[in-house]
Design a protein around this motif. Structure first.
Motif, PDB file in Angstrom:
ATOM      1  N   VAL A  31      36.464  96.606   1.366  1.00 46.44           N
ATOM      2  CA  VAL A  31      35.042  96.676   1.770  1.00 46.44           C
ATOM      3  C   VAL A  31      35.181  97.863   2.922  1.00 46.44           C
ATOM      4  O   VAL A  31      35.867  97.829   3.793  1.00 46.44           O
ATOM      5  CB  VAL A  31      34.594  95.423   2.493  1.00 46.44           C
ATOM      6  CG1 VAL A  31      32.956  95.689   3.172  1.00 46.44           C
ATOM      7  CG2 VAL A  31      34.319  94.416   1.205  1.00 46.44           C
ATOM      8  N   HIS A  32      34.310  98.946   2.636  1.00 46.12           N
ATOM      9  CA  HIS A  32      34.346 100.122   3.659  1.00 46.12           C
ATOM     10  C   HIS A  32      33.031 100.048   4.353  1.00 46.12           C
ATOM     11  O   HIS A  32      31.959 100.077   3.950  1.00 46.12           O
ATOM     12  CB  HIS A  32      34.310 101.361   3.168  1.00 46.12           C
ATOM     13  CG  HIS A  32      35.846 101.566   2.488  1.00 46.12           C
ATOM     14  ND1 HIS A  32      36.176 102.716   1.709  1.00 46.12           N
ATOM     15  CD2 HIS A  32      36.918 100.883   2.158  1.00 46.12           C
ATOM     16  CE1 HIS A  32      37.122 102.586   1.311  1.00 46.12           C
ATOM     17  NE2 HIS A  32      37.782 101.549   1.431  1.00 46.12           N
ATOM     18  N   ALA A  33      33.180 100.180   5.916  1.00 44.14           N
ATOM     19  CA  ALA A  33      31.961 100.049   6.755  1.00 44.14           C
ATOM     20  C   ALA A  33      32.215 101.248   7.703  1.00 44.14           C
ATOM     21  O   ALA A  33      33.421 101.311   8.253  1.00 44.14           O
ATOM     22  CB  ALA A  33      31.961  99.019   7.346  1.00 44.14           C
ATOM     23  N   ILE A  34      31.310 101.932   8.031  1.00 41.61           N
ATOM     24  CA  ILE A  34      31.288 103.122   9.071  1.00 41.61           C
ATOM     25  C   ILE A  34      30.011 102.823  10.127  1.00 41.61           C
ATOM     26  O   ILE A  34      29.171 102.681   9.662  1.00 41.61           O
ATOM     27  CB  ILE A  34      31.187 104.497   8.472  1.00 41.61           C
ATOM     28  CG1 ILE A  34      32.366 104.915   7.609  1.00 41.61           C
ATOM     29  CG2 ILE A  34      31.323 105.497   9.695  1.00 41.61           C
ATOM     30  CD1 ILE A  34      32.200 106.075   6.976  1.00 41.61           C
ATOM     31  N   GLY A  35      30.648 102.451  11.319  1.00 39.84           N
ATOM     32  CA  GLY A  35      29.237 102.282  12.548  1.00 39.84           C
ATOM     33  C   GLY A  35      29.557 100.842  12.983  1.00 39.84           C
ATOM     34  O   GLY A  35      29.740 100.080  11.816  1.00 39.84           O
ATOM     35  N   GLU A  36      29.176 100.450  13.899  1.00 39.43           N
ATOM     36  CA  GLU A  36      29.356  99.226  14.354  1.00 39.43           C
ATOM     37  C   GLU A  36      28.255  98.026  13.657  1.00 39.43           C
ATOM     38  O   GLU A  36      28.661  96.974  13.261  1.00 39.43           O
ATOM     39  CB  GLU A  36      28.979  99.147  16.090  1.00 39.43           C
ATOM     40  CG  GLU A  36      27.674  99.373  16.459  1.00 39.43           C
ATOM     41  CD  GLU A  36      27.353  99.199  18.044  1.00 39.43           C
ATOM     42  OE1 GLU A  36      26.746  98.144  18.233  1.00 39.43           O
ATOM     43  OE2 GLU A  36      27.750 100.300  18.527  1.00 39.43           O
ATOM     44  N   LYS A  37      26.927  98.600  13.310  1.00 42.98           N
ATOM     45  CA  LYS A  37      26.077  97.613  12.398  1.00 42.98           C
ATOM     46  C   LYS A  37      26.899  97.456  11.049  1.00 42.98           C
ATOM     47  O   LYS A  37      26.495  96.351  10.554  1.00 42.98           O
ATOM     48  CB  LYS A  37      24.924  98.360  12.457  1.00 42.98           C
ATOM     49  CG  LYS A  37      23.997  98.457  13.808  1.00 42.98           C
ATOM     50  CD  LYS A  37      22.723  99.026  13.713  1.00 42.98           C
ATOM     51  CE  LYS A  37      22.078  98.863  15.020  1.00 42.98           C
ATOM     52  NZ  LYS A  37      20.447  99.616  14.898  1.00 42.98           N
ATOM     53  N   ALA A  38      27.286  98.398  10.517  1.00 42.47           N
ATOM     54  CA  ALA A  38      27.574  98.341   9.265  1.00 42.47           C
ATOM     55  C   ALA A  38      29.035  97.267   9.316  1.00 42.47           C
ATOM     56  O   ALA A  38      29.060  96.433   8.426  1.00 42.47           O
ATOM     57  CB  ALA A  38      28.109  99.484   8.327  1.00 42.47           C
ATOM     58  N   VAL A  39      29.956  97.346  10.232  1.00 44.93           N
ATOM     59  CA  VAL A  39      30.912  96.614  10.442  1.00 44.93           C
ATOM     60  C   VAL A  39      30.564  95.183  10.593  1.00 44.93           C
ATOM     61  O   VAL A  39      31.138  94.280  10.173  1.00 44.93           O
ATOM     62  CB  VAL A  39      31.824  97.185  11.545  1.00 44.93           C
ATOM     63  CG1 VAL A  39      33.120  96.164  11.738  1.00 44.93           C
ATOM     64  CG2 VAL A  39      32.578  98.634  11.252  1.00 44.93           C
ATOM     65  N   ASN A  40      29.667  94.993  11.491  1.00 44.04           N
ATOM     66  CA  ASN A  40      29.043  93.790  11.741  1.00 44.04           C
ATOM     67  C   ASN A  40      28.632  92.875  10.601  1.00 44.04           C
ATOM     68  O   ASN A  40      28.946  91.910  10.319  1.00 44.04           O
ATOM     69  CB  ASN A  40      28.149  93.686  12.956  1.00 44.04           C
ATOM     70  CG  ASN A  40      27.431  92.412  13.209  1.00 44.04           C
ATOM     71  OD1 ASN A  40      27.904  91.597  13.307  1.00 44.04           O
ATOM     72  ND2 ASN A  40      26.239  92.453  13.960  1.00 44.04           N
ATOM     73  N   LYS A  41      27.938  93.854   9.685  1.00 42.62           N
ATOM     74  CA  LYS A  41      27.287  93.079   8.432  1.00 42.62           C
ATOM     75  C   LYS A  41      28.337  92.923   7.311  1.00 42.62           C
ATOM     76  O   LYS A  41      28.521  91.774   6.661  1.00 42.62           O
ATOM     77  CB  LYS A  41      26.356  94.155   7.647  1.00 42.62           C
ATOM     78  CG  LYS A  41      25.047  94.280   8.549  1.00 42.62           C
ATOM     79  CD  LYS A  41      24.107  94.765   7.834  1.00 42.62           C
ATOM     80  CE  LYS A  41      22.751  94.676   8.663  1.00 42.62           C
ATOM     81  NZ  LYS A  41      21.468  94.864   7.676  1.00 42.62           N
ATOM     82  N   ALA A  42      29.477  93.632   7.372  1.00 41.21           N
ATOM     83  CA  ALA A  42      30.570  93.410   6.477  1.00 41.21           C
ATOM     84  C   ALA A  42      31.358  92.306   6.936  1.00 41.21           C
ATOM     85  O   ALA A  42      31.776  91.278   6.170  1.00 41.21           O
ATOM     86  CB  ALA A  42      31.526  94.533   6.238  1.00 41.21           C
ATOM     87  N   VAL A  43      31.595  91.845   8.153  1.00 37.08           N
ATOM     88  CA  VAL A  43      32.216  90.696   8.575  1.00 37.08           C
ATOM     89  C   VAL A  43      31.461  89.511   8.454  1.00 37.08           C
ATOM     90  O   VAL A  43      31.965  88.527   7.829  1.00 37.08           O
ATOM     91  CB  VAL A  43      32.648  90.939  10.237  1.00 37.08           C
ATOM     92  CG1 VAL A  43      33.332  89.504  10.628  1.00 37.08           C
ATOM     93  CG2 VAL A  43      33.690  92.047  10.502  1.00 37.08           C
TER      94      VAL A  43
END
Length: 92
Positions: A31-43
């Motif tokens: 799972v790849h996420a760039i940016g704090e909002k995307a990382v938050n959603k990934a977690v």
């Protein structure tokens, strides 16, 4: 390896379903996420996916790491938080 990309617009429950299905089918994904909002959603999606598979007496384990990817900033690269090696293991 299956790669799921997450953006700030990603629906968390849809991503959780995709994580669950792909881990069940392939055993390991990224799972790849760039940016704090995307990382938050990934977690959040990983936590929800764990709830989805709880009835099968398994648990997802994710290993977070950073990687450099081609991006849109001045030098052409960005840092991506990647979560990989989702291991389906027995719940304790």
């Amino acid at each position: 390896m299956i790669v799921l990309r997450v953006s700030k617009e990603t629906d968390v429950k849809v991503l959780a379903g995709a994580i669950e299905r792909n881990v069940h089918k392939h055993g390991s994904i990224e799972v790849h996420a760039i940016g704090e909002k995307a990382v938050n959603k990934a977690v959040k999606a990983i936590a929800i996916a764990n709830d989805f598979i709880k009835c099968r007496n398994v648990v997802l384990i994710a290993t977070p790491y950073f990687q450099t990817v081609k991006g849109q900033n001045a030098d052409g690269t960005s840092k991506s938080l990647s979560l990989s090696n989702f291991v389906v293991g027995k719940e304790r």
